[in-house]
Write an enzyme that holds these catalytic residues in place. Structure first.
Site, mmCIF file in Angstrom:
data_model
loop_
_atom_site.group_PDB
_atom_site.id
_atom_site.type_symbol
_atom_site.label_atom_id
_atom_site.label_comp_id
_atom_site.label_asym_id
_atom_site.label_seq_id
_atom_site.Cartn_x
_atom_site.Cartn_y
_atom_site.Cartn_z
ATOM 1 N N SER A 15 27.178 -7.112 16.712
ATOM 2 C CA SER A 15 27.027 -7.863 15.452
ATOM 3 C C SER A 15 26.072 -9.047 15.606
ATOM 4 O O SER A 15 26.167 -9.825 16.558
ATOM 5 C CB SER A 15 28.398 -8.376 15.012
ATOM 6 O OG SER A 15 28.235 -9.221 13.895
ATOM 7 N N LYS A 66 36.224 -2.167 6.222
ATOM 8 C CA LYS A 66 35.854 -2.692 4.897
ATOM 9 C C LYS A 66 36.788 -2.224 3.771
ATOM 10 O O LYS A 66 36.955 -2.926 2.781
ATOM 11 C CB LYS A 66 34.408 -2.327 4.557
ATOM 12 C CG LYS A 66 33.402 -3.133 5.369
ATOM 13 C CD LYS A 66 31.992 -2.850 4.923
ATOM 14 C CE LYS A 66 31.014 -3.604 5.829
ATOM 15 N NZ LYS A 66 29.632 -3.496 5.369
ATOM 16 N N GLU A 78 35.797 -9.525 -8.416
ATOM 17 C CA GLU A 78 35.228 -8.400 -9.163
ATOM 18 C C GLU A 78 34.284 -7.556 -8.290
ATOM 19 O O GLU A 78 34.275 -6.326 -8.369
ATOM 20 C CB GLU A 78 34.412 -9.016 -10.306
ATOM 21 C CG GLU A 78 34.237 -8.152 -11.517
ATOM 22 C CD GLU A 78 33.340 -8.898 -12.507
ATOM 23 O OE1 GLU A 78 32.357 -8.319 -12.934
ATOM 24 O OE2 GLU A 78 33.643 -10.083 -12.788
ATOM 25 N N ASN A 87 33.591 -7.199 2.387
ATOM 26 C CA ASN A 87 32.899 -7.589 3.631
ATOM 27 C C ASN A 87 33.011 -9.090 3.896
ATOM 28 O O ASN A 87 32.643 -9.547 4.975
ATOM 29 C CB ASN A 87 31.421 -7.178 3.598
ATOM 30 C CG ASN A 87 30.599 -8.108 2.737
ATOM 31 O OD1 ASN A 87 31.047 -8.533 1.678
ATOM 32 N ND2 ASN A 87 29.418 -8.441 3.189
ATOM 33 N N ASP A 102 27.640 -7.130 0.111
ATOM 34 C CA ASP A 102 26.678 -6.172 0.687
ATOM 35 C C ASP A 102 25.611 -5.737 -0.328
ATOM 36 O O ASP A 102 24.419 -5.797 -0.062
ATOM 37 C CB ASP A 102 27.396 -4.912 1.188
ATOM 38 C CG ASP A 102 28.050 -5.113 2.549
ATOM 39 O OD1 ASP A 102 27.584 -5.988 3.298
ATOM 40 O OD2 ASP A 102 29.025 -4.401 2.841
ATOM 41 N N ALA A 124 26.131 9.263 -1.665
ATOM 42 C CA ALA A 124 27.196 8.966 -2.634
ATOM 43 C C ALA A 124 28.472 8.533 -1.916
ATOM 44 O O ALA A 124 29.577 8.754 -2.403
ATOM 45 C CB ALA A 124 27.454 10.202 -3.506
HETATM 46 P P1 ATR Z 1 29.639 5.474 4.012
HETATM 47 O O1 ATR Z 1 30.973 4.973 3.559
HETATM 48 O O2 ATR Z 1 29.119 4.820 5.250
HETATM 49 O O3 ATR Z 1 28.614 5.528 2.918
HETATM 50 P P2 ATR Z 1 30.489 8.204 3.775
HETATM 51 O O4 ATR Z 1 31.413 7.824 2.696
HETATM 52 O O5 ATR Z 1 30.975 9.124 4.819
HETATM 53 O O6 ATR Z 1 29.908 6.963 4.541
HETATM 54 O O7 ATR Z 1 29.182 8.824 3.078
HETATM 55 C C1 ATR Z 1 28.144 9.281 3.812
HETATM 56 C C2 ATR Z 1 27.003 9.741 2.890
HETATM 57 O O8 ATR Z 1 26.027 10.329 3.738
HETATM 58 C C3 ATR Z 1 27.393 10.811 1.890
HETATM 59 O O9 ATR Z 1 26.602 10.679 0.746
HETATM 60 C C4 ATR Z 1 27.045 12.085 2.663
HETATM 61 O O10 ATR Z 1 26.791 13.216 1.854
HETATM 62 P P3 ATR Z 1 28.017 14.173 1.387
HETATM 63 O O11 ATR Z 1 28.641 13.483 0.208
HETATM 64 O O12 ATR Z 1 27.340 15.430 1.033
HETATM 65 O O13 ATR Z 1 28.940 14.299 2.576
HETATM 66 C C5 ATR Z 1 25.774 11.667 3.305
HETATM 67 N N1 ATR Z 1 25.438 12.498 4.467
HETATM 68 C C6 ATR Z 1 26.084 12.512 5.658
HETATM 69 N N2 ATR Z 1 25.487 13.381 6.495
HETATM 70 C C7 ATR Z 1 24.435 13.942 5.807
HETATM 71 C C8 ATR Z 1 23.418 14.887 6.127
HETATM 72 N N3 ATR Z 1 23.354 15.447 7.345
HETATM 73 N N4 ATR Z 1 22.510 15.199 5.175
HETATM 74 C C9 ATR Z 1 22.554 14.625 3.950
HETATM 75 N N5 ATR Z 1 23.495 13.707 3.582
HETATM 76 C C10 ATR Z 1 24.427 13.371 4.504
#
Ligand code: ATR
Length: 272
Positions: A15, A66, A78, A87, A102, A124
């Site tokens: 960090s 988090k 909010e 965070n 963030d 997403a």
């Molecule tokens: P965080 O909370 O860090 O955002 P997460 O909730 O696990 O982590 O979300 C990871 C994001 O990376 C998601 O949008 C995931 O896509 P999916 O919804 O299809 O799982 C995306 N992601 C992870 N690995 C991926 C890959 N190899 N190619 C494309 N998108 C990926």
């Protein structure tokens, strides 16, 4: 009396927050310190309770806490409710108040962002959600989401009334966006990108929330086509500056800290 602040995470040795906040405390001649604390996931509640007993004035929360921290706080701002994650925590009248800086921290580092800017979000997950909440707060109207899994993309798009774009169609439609924000963890410790993008131009800005490596493949491809690029360090400093302001009421200087960290982590400013 000397105040103290902390960051809770696991791992925590990487960090940069202690260095950043300590530097700001010194600059503003505040009698305060900031310590990193490695927390075992099964001891999160006890850790938060101990911070209260030991007179901690506020703390940051990083991976993987988090979302897990939410039940142990007394009030959620909010920003935390909208992102579903916290965070930054402030101690106020014997209560822990949770915030999320963030998303707003990231947006503050994109100078060209206005309510009319056409923004594409890749991903997403939790990070995308925080950024969407901040875009909503900044009244940015023209947002599109793309993601590997359609279900998650559609859910988030519905929640924030955004457009959606199939991941396989992003490259051919890329030039309709002015700012593209990569929010997935793809590219961290690897040379992958969530989507191959080659249709960048010099009017566009590519933003990646990843700061290690300083230039992901996503950013390299954008830069090669003349787009401006920005990595996750700007977001890291932006969220820290907003946390510092919540704790002290002072808006710290981000430029000086950026230079200190650049020297260690490599270049990260908009290169246009
Ligand atoms: P965080 O909370 O860090 O955002 P997460 O909730 O696990 O982590 O979300 C990871 C994001 O990376 C998601 O949008 C995931 O896509 P999916 O919804 O299809 O799982 C995306 N992601 C992870 N690995 C991926 C890959 N190899 N190619 C494309 N998108 C990926």
């Amino acid at each position: 009396m000397k105040k103290w602040f902390a960051v809770l995470g696991n791992p925590i040795h990487h960090s940069i927050s202690p260095k950043m906040h300590e530097q700001w405390f010194r600059t503003h001649q505040l009698d305060a310190s900031y310590v990193p604390i490695l927390v075992e996931p099964s001891h999160l509640k006890e850790s938060v309770d101990s911070l209260a007993l030991l007179g901690c004035s506020g703390f940051n929360v990083t991976v993987p806490f988090k979302e897990a921290i939410l039940p142990f706080l007394d009030v959620l701002d909010e920003s935390a409710l909208a992102a579903g994650a916290v965070n930054t925590v402030v101690r106020d009248q014997e209560k822990w108040i949770g915030y999320n800086t963030d998303g707003l921290g990231l947006l503050a580092s994109i100078p060209q962002l206005t309510p009319e800017t056409r923004v594409l979000i890749i991903g997403a997950g939790g990070a995308a959600k925080g950024i969407l909440a901040a875009l909503h707060q900044r009244n940015v109207q023209n947002i599109t989401i793309t993601n590997r899994s359609i279900n998650k993309m559609d859910l988030l798009a519905k929640q924030y009334s955004t457009s959606v774009l199939d991941l396989t169609k992003v490259n051919e439609n890329l030039s309709q966006f002015e700012v593209v924000i990569q929010t997935t963890s793809v590219g961290m410790d690897s040379t992958e990108t969530p989507v191959e993008l080659t249709n960048w131009n010099s009017e566009m800005t590519a933003v990646d929330i990843i700061y290690s490596p300083p230039e992901t493949l996503f950013l390299q491809q954008a830069k090669a086509q003349g787009a401006a690029t920005m990595n996750g360090l700007a977001m890291l400093i932006g969220q820290g500056a907003l946390a510092f302001e919540l704790w002290t009421g002072i808006k710290p200087d981000q430029q000086e800290i950026r230079e200190t960290i650049f020297r260690q982590k490599g270049e990260t400013h908009v290169n246009k």
